[in-house]
Design a protein around this motif. Structure first.
Motif, PDB file in Angstrom:
ATOM      1  N   GLU A 281      40.858  30.555  37.650  1.00  7.42           N
ATOM      2  CA  GLU A 281      41.726  29.653  36.871  1.00  7.42           C
ATOM      3  C   GLU A 281      41.463  28.201  37.267  1.00  7.42           C
ATOM      4  O   GLU A 281      41.351  27.329  36.407  1.00  7.42           O
ATOM      5  N   HIS A 282      41.362  27.943  38.567  1.00  2.97           N
ATOM      6  CA  HIS A 282      41.067  26.575  39.026  1.00  2.97           C
ATOM      7  C   HIS A 282      39.658  26.150  38.598  1.00  2.97           C
ATOM      8  O   HIS A 282      39.433  24.995  38.217  1.00  2.97           O
ATOM      9  N   TYR A 283      38.724  27.092  38.652  1.00  3.54           N
ATOM     10  CA  TYR A 283      37.329  26.814  38.260  1.00  3.54           C
ATOM     11  C   TYR A 283      37.240  26.398  36.790  1.00  3.54           C
ATOM     12  O   TYR A 283      36.556  25.429  36.442  1.00  3.54           O
ATOM     13  N   THR A 284      37.949  27.104  35.910  1.00  2.00           N
ATOM     14  CA  THR A 284      37.874  26.778  34.485  1.00  2.00           C
ATOM     15  C   THR A 284      38.488  25.413  34.177  1.00  2.00           C
ATOM     16  O   THR A 284      38.086  24.742  33.225  1.00  2.00           O
ATOM     17  N   LEU A 285      39.461  25.001  35.008  1.00  2.91           N
ATOM     18  CA  LEU A 285      40.069  23.688  34.774  1.00  2.91           C
ATOM     19  C   LEU A 285      39.058  22.556  34.954  1.00  2.91           C
ATOM     20  O   LEU A 285      39.199  21.490  34.344  1.00  2.91           O
ATOM     21  N   TRP A 286      38.041  22.770  35.801  1.00  5.73           N
ATOM     22  CA  TRP A 286      37.007  21.747  35.982  1.00  5.73           C
ATOM     23  C   TRP A 286      36.206  21.535  34.698  1.00  5.73           C
ATOM     24  O   TRP A 286      35.556  20.518  34.520  1.00  5.73           O
TER      25      TRP A 286
ATOM     26  N   ALA B  57      48.475  38.587  46.483  1.00  2.34           N
ATOM     27  CA  ALA B  57      48.669  39.605  47.511  1.00  2.34           C
ATOM     28  C   ALA B  57      47.469  40.542  47.608  1.00  2.34           C
ATOM     29  O   ALA B  57      47.454  41.443  48.438  1.00  2.34           O
ATOM     30  N   THR B  58      46.483  40.341  46.724  1.00  6.23           N
ATOM     31  CA  THR B  58      45.271  41.157  46.753  1.00  6.23           C
ATOM     32  C   THR B  58      44.051  40.251  46.601  1.00  6.23           C
ATOM     33  O   THR B  58      44.157  39.110  46.148  1.00  6.23           O
ATOM     34  N   GLY B  59      42.892  40.803  46.956  1.00  9.92           N
ATOM     35  CA  GLY B  59      41.657  40.048  46.802  1.00  9.92           C
ATOM     36  C   GLY B  59      41.354  39.735  45.347  1.00  9.92           C
ATOM     37  O   GLY B  59      40.845  38.654  45.025  1.00  9.92           O
ATOM     38  N   ILE B  60      41.679  40.671  44.452  1.00  9.18           N
ATOM     39  CA  ILE B  60      41.446  40.443  43.024  1.00  9.18           C
ATOM     40  C   ILE B  60      42.269  39.260  42.529  1.00  9.18           C
ATOM     41  O   ILE B  60      41.784  38.412  41.774  1.00  9.18           O
ATOM     42  N   MET B  61      43.530  39.189  42.948  1.00 10.23           N
ATOM     43  CA  MET B  61      44.378  38.073  42.498  1.00 10.23           C
ATOM     44  C   MET B  61      43.880  36.749  43.060  1.00 10.23           C
ATOM     45  O   MET B  61      43.987  35.704  42.405  1.00 10.23           O
ATOM     46  N   GLU B  62      43.326  36.756  44.271  1.00 11.68           N
ATOM     47  CA  GLU B  62      42.733  35.532  44.821  1.00 11.68           C
ATOM     48  C   GLU B  62      41.558  35.080  43.955  1.00 11.68           C
ATOM     49  O   GLU B  62      41.373  33.883  43.707  1.00 11.68           O
ATOM     50  N   GLU B  63      40.753  36.049  43.489  1.00 11.40           N
ATOM     51  CA  GLU B  63      39.627  35.704  42.620  1.00 11.40           C
ATOM     52  C   GLU B  63      40.112  35.178  41.268  1.00 11.40           C
ATOM     53  O   GLU B  63      39.518  34.252  40.700  1.00 11.40           O
ATOM     54  N   ILE B  64      41.194  35.765  40.743  1.00 17.71           N
ATOM     55  CA  ILE B  64      41.759  35.282  39.471  1.00 17.71           C
ATOM     56  C   ILE B  64      42.249  33.842  39.622  1.00 17.71           C
ATOM     57  O   ILE B  64      42.021  32.993  38.755  1.00 17.71           O
ATOM     58  N   THR B  65      42.924  33.572  40.739  1.00 11.02           N
ATOM     59  CA  THR B  65      43.421  32.216  40.993  1.00 11.02           C
ATOM     60  C   THR B  65      42.254  31.231  41.098  1.00 11.02           C
ATOM     61  O   THR B  65      42.297  30.120  40.544  1.00 11.02           O
ATOM     62  N   TRP B  66      41.197  31.655  41.812  1.00  5.74           N
ATOM     63  CA  TRP B  66      40.019  30.787  41.927  1.00  5.74           C
ATOM     64  C   TRP B  66      39.417  30.526  40.551  1.00  5.74           C
ATOM     65  O   TRP B  66      39.043  29.380  40.229  1.00  5.74           O
TER      66      TRP B  66
END
Length: 293
Positions: A48-53, A37-46
């Motif tokens: 998390e996906h980035y580290t999975l790589w 619901a915020t830009g910060i949470m969008e960055e956190i989600t990104w």
């Protein structure tokens, strides 16, 4: 007759959709994050996906090496073990490789932490949250007379009196008597402290989690981009009723926020009921409009 049936089904579907979209909260068997619901949470989600790589290939690579070692160098196939003690090429690779990987992880991680812990200058609203055993107290820094109220987990027997009988929107153990109300699209600075023991103010959909420490004032911020009712909880084990310290933040339009704030100055409970009525009225209009289409 058939058209009326379709209209009723459409209205029910719209009501269900409106209810589920309105409140963001944990769901059963949830394994991923709540919707950002915020830009910060969008960055956190990104991130998390980035580290999975990195995590998934490294895990599979290590598993592959283990399988090769177990099969190729088992005692029956390799009775005389190697006595090799040094290999320059391997030592360079396993030293430089992790350093490079950590750099790729550290740089975006530090950037994200800096964004989280650096509130924008001149916030639109300052809110103080104080953790108590076992509820939250809030203070709005508005005007000459700050608005203060307590927010306590709603008891099941109080649902009807509070007008919160919809268990999807006001789930058990998460709904409270008085929600925090903030305007959408505005920067909210949150000052967090505690009155007794250490608590933690956490709102997953906003990417916010910060300790509430007695005698210390921690600072965080958020800027909610979507209207709705969001739920969080105390995230620091603080005593026997730690699990009963929910946090509820209602994000509304600037117009609804101004109306609520003016009414809350005299009676927070009545202001909340008026706000809920105006939101329910707007949803009813939306559902009727969708059903008529």
């Amino acid at each position: 007759m058939k058209n009326k049936a379709y209209a009723v089904l459409a209205a029910l579907a719209c009501l269900l959709f409106a209810s589920s979209a309105f409140a963001d909260k944990p769901v059963e068997w949830q394994t991923n994050f709540q919707s950002a619901a915020t830009g910060i949470m969008e960055e956190i989600t990104w991130f998390e996906h980035y580290t999975l790589w990195f995590i998934i290939p490294i895990t599979l690579f290590v598993l592959l090496l283990l399988i090769i070692v177990v099969i190729k160098f088992r005692e029956s196939a390799n009775p005389v073990p190697s006595k090799t003690s040094h290999n320059t090429a391997i030592e360079v690779v396993w030293t430089v490789g992790p350093v490079v990987i950590l750099l790729f992880l550290a740089i975006p991680s530090f950037q994200l932490l800096t964004a989280q812990l650096t509130p924008p200058a001149n916030p639109d609203l300052t809110l103080k949250a104080t953790g108590n055993q076992w509820y939250w107290s809030y203070e709005y820094e508005v005007g000459e007379s700050p608005l203060t109220f307590d927010s306590i987990m709603m008891k099941e027997e109080d649902r009807a009196a509070l007008g919160k009988e919809d268990k999807k929107e006001y789930p058990r153990l998460l709904a409270v008597d008085n929600e925090v109300v903030v305007p959408v699209g505005k920067t909210v600075r949150v000052l967090v402290t505690a009155a007794d023991v250490i608590h933690a103010f956490a709102m997953p959909a906003f990417g916010v989690k910060i300790d509430a420490v007695p005698g210390r004032l921690n600072e965080t911020w958020f800027k909610a981009e979507r209207e709705g009712l969001y739920y969080g909880q105390c995230s620091e084990l603080c005593g026997k009723d730690h699990a009963y310290m929910p946090i509820a933040i209602r994000v509304v339009s600037q117009e609804k926020y101004d109306t609520w704030l003016a009414a809350a100055a005299t009676n927070v409970g009545d202001a909340n009921k008026a706000l809920m009525a105006s939101i329910d009225s707007a949803k009813t209009v939306d559902v009727a409009a969708n059903a008529a289409q």
